[in-house]
Design a protein around this motif. Structure first.
Motif: not given
Ligand code: FES
Length: 161
Positions: A146, A148, A151-152
């Motif tokens: 994902t 997300k 991005q983390e």
């Protein structure tokens, strides 16, 4: 200040060349060391190596442009190598590249404006069971699916700068 830093790097490179120049075919190893020092191999560095080795600069340029491991463009502090080997490709490497391009606003092979990340593609890194895989420097990430998650990871690296 910048000049001083550059001068110090050239002094280190001079020492490396003088240590290695009598090896058989020292050019490739010297270029690896030079790239480690400067982060990339601009023409000034290539000229310097050619002069120190007393060889034509064309010969140095030929080696730099032949091997993928060498780059003439500055790279970011962190190089993100996305594996595009068969297993990773099938399991979503193109999507990882697409998401990284969007998150970092760069195309493959480019460096972010703030000089922190460069995104490149590599062949199989030997972790196919974790496909799709990418590496940030020496750290391997697998089965990232994902935006997300990506991005983390990116923001963790940003915090290290
Ligand atoms: S194909 Fe990506 S790790 Fe092997």
């Amino acid at each position: 200040m910048l000049e001083k830093k550059e001068d110090a790097l050239y002094e280190q490179l001079r020492a490396i060349v003088s240590d290695m120049k009598n090896l058989r075919n020292p050019l490739i190893e010297i270029l690896h060391q030079a790239q480690k020092l400067f982060g990339y191999l601009p023409m000034e560095v290539q000229r310097f190596v050619a002069e120190e080795l007393e060889i034509p600069v064309n010969k140095v340029y030929g080696v730099v442009t032949f091997y993928n491991a060498f780059t003439m463009k500055p790279r970011g502090k962190y190089v993100i190598n996305v594996c595009t080997g068969t297993a990773c490709y099938v399991k979503g490497a193109p999507r990882i590249i697409q998401m990284l391009s969007e998150i970092l606003d760069v195309e493959l092979g480019e460096t972010t404006e703030d000089g922190i990340f460069t995104v490149t593609a590599v062949r199989c890194v030997g972790a196919c069971s974790l496909a799709p895989v990418f590496m940030v420097e020496e750290e391997t990430f697998g089965r990232i699916e994902t935006r997300k998650q990506l991005q983390e990871i990116i923001s963790n690296y940003r915090q290290k700068v």
